[in-house]
Write a protein that holds these residues in place. Structure first.
Motif, PDB file in Angstrom:
ATOM      1  N   ASP A   1       0.842  -1.194   0.000  1.00 24.21           N
ATOM      2  CA  ASP A   1       0.000   0.000   0.000  1.00 24.21           C
ATOM      3  C   ASP A   1       0.879   1.247   0.000  1.00 24.21           C
ATOM      4  O   ASP A   1       2.095   1.162   0.086  1.00 24.21           O
ATOM      5  CB  ASP A   1      -1.024  -0.017   1.135  1.00 24.21           C
ATOM      6  CG  ASP A   1      -0.441   0.360   2.478  1.00 24.21           C
ATOM      7  OD1 ASP A   1       0.797   0.290   2.639  1.00 24.21           O
ATOM      8  OD2 ASP A   1      -1.218   0.725   3.371  1.00 24.21           O
TER       9      ASP A   1
ATOM     10  N   GLY B   1      -4.466   6.675   6.151  1.00 23.13           N
ATOM     11  CA  GLY B   1      -4.869   5.277   6.309  1.00 23.13           C
ATOM     12  C   GLY B   1      -4.421   4.426   5.123  1.00 23.13           C
ATOM     13  O   GLY B   1      -4.373   3.206   5.212  1.00 23.13           O
TER      14      GLY B   1
ATOM     15  N   TYR C   1      -2.729  -9.885   9.706  1.00 27.79           N
ATOM     16  CA  TYR C   1      -2.141  -9.023   8.683  1.00 27.79           C
ATOM     17  C   TYR C   1      -0.791  -8.578   9.215  1.00 27.79           C
ATOM     18  O   TYR C   1      -0.718  -7.843  10.193  1.00 27.79           O
ATOM     19  CB  TYR C   1      -3.109  -7.871   8.447  1.00 27.79           C
ATOM     20  CG  TYR C   1      -2.620  -6.579   7.828  1.00 27.79           C
ATOM     21  CD1 TYR C   1      -1.326  -6.383   7.347  1.00 27.79           C
ATOM     22  CD2 TYR C   1      -3.503  -5.518   7.711  1.00 27.79           C
ATOM     23  CE1 TYR C   1      -0.930  -5.186   6.790  1.00 27.79           C
ATOM     24  CE2 TYR C   1      -3.115  -4.303   7.159  1.00 27.79           C
ATOM     25  CZ  TYR C   1      -1.823  -4.154   6.715  1.00 27.79           C
ATOM     26  OH  TYR C   1      -1.441  -2.953   6.182  1.00 27.79           O
TER      27      TYR C   1
ATOM     28  N   ARG D   1      -7.027  -7.522  11.396  1.00 29.86           N
ATOM     29  CA  ARG D   1      -8.166  -7.374  10.462  1.00 29.86           C
ATOM     30  C   ARG D   1      -7.562  -7.187   9.081  1.00 29.86           C
ATOM     31  O   ARG D   1      -6.351  -7.043   8.943  1.00 29.86           O
ATOM     32  CB  ARG D   1      -9.008  -6.183  10.896  1.00 29.86           C
ATOM     33  CG  ARG D   1      -8.173  -5.032  11.525  1.00 29.86           C
ATOM     34  CD  ARG D   1      -7.717  -4.025  10.594  1.00 29.86           C
ATOM     35  NE  ARG D   1      -6.705  -3.118  11.112  1.00 29.86           N
ATOM     36  CZ  ARG D   1      -5.962  -2.374  10.320  1.00 29.86           C
ATOM     37  NH1 ARG D   1      -6.121  -2.440   9.016  1.00 29.86           N
ATOM     38  NH2 ARG D   1      -5.048  -1.557  10.803  1.00 29.86           N
TER      39      ARG D   1
ATOM     40  N   GLY E   1      -6.486  -5.179   5.760  1.00 26.27           N
ATOM     41  CA  GLY E   1      -6.054  -3.806   5.531  1.00 26.27           C
ATOM     42  C   GLY E   1      -7.058  -3.059   4.677  1.00 26.27           C
ATOM     43  O   GLY E   1      -7.831  -3.648   3.933  1.00 26.27           O
ATOM     44  N   ASP E   2      -7.035  -1.750   4.803  1.00 22.51           N
ATOM     45  CA  ASP E   2      -7.880  -0.905   3.983  1.00 22.51           C
ATOM     46  C   ASP E   2      -6.958   0.144   3.381  1.00 22.51           C
ATOM     47  O   ASP E   2      -6.431   0.967   4.138  1.00 22.51           O
ATOM     48  CB  ASP E   2      -8.964  -0.269   4.869  1.00 22.51           C
ATOM     49  CG  ASP E   2     -10.019   0.455   4.065  1.00 22.51           C
ATOM     50  OD1 ASP E   2      -9.763   0.767   2.885  1.00 22.51           O
ATOM     51  OD2 ASP E   2     -11.094   0.733   4.620  1.00 22.51           O
ATOM     52  N   PRO E   3      -6.614   0.120   2.106  1.00 22.19           N
ATOM     53  CA  PRO E   3      -7.304  -0.504   0.975  1.00 22.19           C
ATOM     54  C   PRO E   3      -6.754  -1.854   0.493  1.00 22.19           C
ATOM     55  O   PRO E   3      -7.155  -2.305  -0.585  1.00 22.19           O
ATOM     56  CB  PRO E   3      -7.100   0.533  -0.133  1.00 22.19           C
ATOM     57  CG  PRO E   3      -5.722   1.075   0.134  1.00 22.19           C
ATOM     58  CD  PRO E   3      -5.572   1.067   1.635  1.00 22.19           C
ATOM     59  N   GLU E   4      -5.919  -2.551   1.276  1.00 20.84           N
ATOM     60  CA  GLU E   4      -5.408  -3.833   0.776  1.00 20.84           C
ATOM     61  C   GLU E   4      -6.527  -4.851   0.565  1.00 20.84           C
ATOM     62  O   GLU E   4      -6.453  -5.703  -0.328  1.00 20.84           O
ATOM     63  CB  GLU E   4      -4.378  -4.421   1.745  1.00 20.84           C
ATOM     64  CG  GLU E   4      -3.090  -3.631   1.818  1.00 20.84           C
ATOM     65  CD  GLU E   4      -3.085  -2.647   2.965  1.00 20.84           C
ATOM     66  OE1 GLU E   4      -4.147  -2.045   3.243  1.00 20.84           O
ATOM     67  OE2 GLU E   4      -2.027  -2.487   3.594  1.00 20.84           O
TER      68      GLU E   4
HETATM   69  N1  GLY Z   1      -3.661   0.231   4.838  1.00 21.81           N
HETATM   70  C1  GLY Z   1      -3.109   0.047   6.130  1.00 21.81           C
HETATM   71  C2  GLY Z   1      -4.029  -0.489   7.120  1.00 21.81           C
HETATM   72  O1  GLY Z   1      -5.132  -0.912   6.838  1.00 21.81           O
HETATM   73  O2  GLY Z   1      -3.641  -0.534   8.275  1.00 21.81           O
END
Ligand code: GLY
Ligand code: AMP
Length: 427
Positions: free
Chosen positions: A211, A225, A268, A286, A288-291
């Motif tokens: 990311d 994020g 993760y 949890r 990842g966001d945006p993974e």
């Molecule tokens: N993209 C990093 C996270 O979700 O922590």
């Protein structure tokens, strides 16, 4: 089966998008959801911190699987409360979620079990931290122990900056999350994200991703994020993935079980790929966001079955199938993010964006109102594309971004640059 996803971000939209493809899922709900999730799930107005409301909904609506998206409710015990109510839940208990909830716990666990990570010391007192920092020299990394929405780690280039950061965090910049700090060795290498499903006894490696945390092109400016991601991560060769499982993921799972904190959910690992192989930067409990968006774009087997097998301790009999194709997500954020930004601007052109071959627009901070989609947060959209290479996925994602009519938003123009450069060098 009725599946409930808990959360409202791009990660939860990606989970709903993939769960909706599962023949096992007869009904899909999301609490509270966002302006895009309604395409796949019924959005129910229950906040992620309303544990009693979530449990009551699961009981009343006969939820067969609850999937918890974000870390805060996990660290605060939502999975425990659901399990105690007899509801099958995907996501670790509070005792296991401490892997993300306390960096000091995570570092001590690694030290006790020989898991490769940066050398460190813990401090609650600024004077002692300062003396240690001066003895170590810079660059050096200062981290708040607790959850700080991804902003609790500061890489300091000078000793003075590090001392000031330690004082600042211990002085309350992140509130209680910074009552203790971890001072860490600065590791050199390329970063990557590795994901594994764990059921307490078995770990199933998933795909890899990278990311872009910083807000500006060329990886400049403050951390966010995450402004974009792609999968697979070229730096994660089969050999590095094997080392990650052998040296990091499996020892962690065994250690957690031994210490009475069996880990079930997705683990993760944020990794630094160094000259000595993979070393752990941090754990998240949890997706990842945006993974998650790029993982779900590539996931081909039944996601509901995989999450249920994880929750029920049946991972040993499970495999996951991925497309060989590459996925890339460009995050569009409201002007001003990660600082102050306005809410409520209208977003147009979403249909034109999704008309681009291989593209899906996943929503993060949006809300639907009278048939219009309005920005409702910092990170707002995740424009996600598949392609035969990262370069092709990147070209499609930006073609779709350019079809979106939203003057109040912005994105980075270079998501995937490292992988695209590697592809160019190889061809
Ligand atoms: N993209 C990093 C996270 O979700 O922590
Ligand atoms: P964390 O919140 O622990 O993931 O840290 C956020 C970011 O800070 C990571 O993605 C890295 O870019 C950087 N970082 C954290 N710890 C280290 C370290 N020990 N050495 C080098 N960079 C680090």
């Amino acid at each position: 089966m009725h599946v409930l996803v808990i959360g409202s971000g791009g990660r939860e939209h990606a989970l709903c998008w993939a769960l909706a493809r599962s023949p096992k899922v007869a009904r899909l709900s999301c609490a509270p959801g966002n302006g895009g999730i309604g395409r796949h799930a019924d959005c129910v107005p229950i906040g992620v911190d309303d544990f009693d409301g979530i449990v009551a909904f699961c009981r009343r609506e006969e939820v067969g699987l609850a999937v918890v998206g974000p870390e805060v409710p996990l660290v605060d015990g939502l999975a425990d409360q659901l399990s105690e109510a007899g509801i099958t839940v995907f996501g670790p208990s509070a005792k296991a979620a401490i892997l993300e909830g306390s960096k000091a716990f995570m570092k001590d666990l690694c030290a006790r079990h020989g898991i490769p990570t940066a050398a460190y010391r813990r401090f609650t007192e600024a004077g002692e931290a300062g003396a240690y920092i001066r003895a170590q020299g810079a660059p050096i990394v200062i981290k708040a122990d607790g959850l700080a929405a991804g902003k609790g780690a500061v890489v300091c280039q000078t000793v003075d900056e590090a001392v000031a950061t330690a004082e600042d965090i211990l002085g309350g910049r992140f509130g209680e999350a910074g009552a203790e700090i971890v001072v860490e060795e600065f590791m050199v290498g390329e970063e990557a994200s590795f994901f594994a499903l764990c059921d307490g006894a078995t770990a199933l490696p998933l795909a890899t991703a990278q990311d872009h945390k910083q807000v500006g092109d060329g990886d400049t400016g403050p951390n966010t994020g995450g402004m974009g991601a792609y999968s697979p991560a070229p730096v994660m060769t089969d050999e590095i993935c094997r080392q990650t499982m052998e040296r990091i993921i499996l020892p962690t799972m065994r250690a957690m079980a031994e210490e009475g904190r069996p880990y079930a959910g997705v683990l993760y690992a944020g990794l630094m790929i160094t000259e000595d192989g993979p070393r752990l930067i941090e754990y998240n409990v949890r997706f990842g966001d945006p993974e998650c968006q790029v993982l779900m774009a590539r996931w081909q087997s039944d996601l509901a079955e995989a999450l249920l097998a994880t929750a029920e301790g049946r991972l040993a009999e499970h495999t996951a199938a991925w497309t060989e194709r590459c996925a890339l997500t460009v995050v569009m954020a409201t002007n001003g993010y990660p600082g102050d930004y306005a809410k409520g601007s209208e977003i147009g052109g979403l249909e034109a964006a999704e008309a681009v071959d291989g593209v899906t627009v996943l929503h993060a901070g949006t809300r639907a109102e009278d048939g219009r989609i309005l920005a409702n947060g910092g990170r707002v959209l995740g424009v996600t594309a598949l392609g035969d290479s990262i370069a092709e996925a990147q070209a499609r994602a930006y073609q779709a971004v350019d079809a979106i009519d939203w003057p109040e938003g912005f994105c980075r123009r270079d998501i995937g640059w490292r992988a695209v450069a590697r592809e160019g060098a190889e061809s």
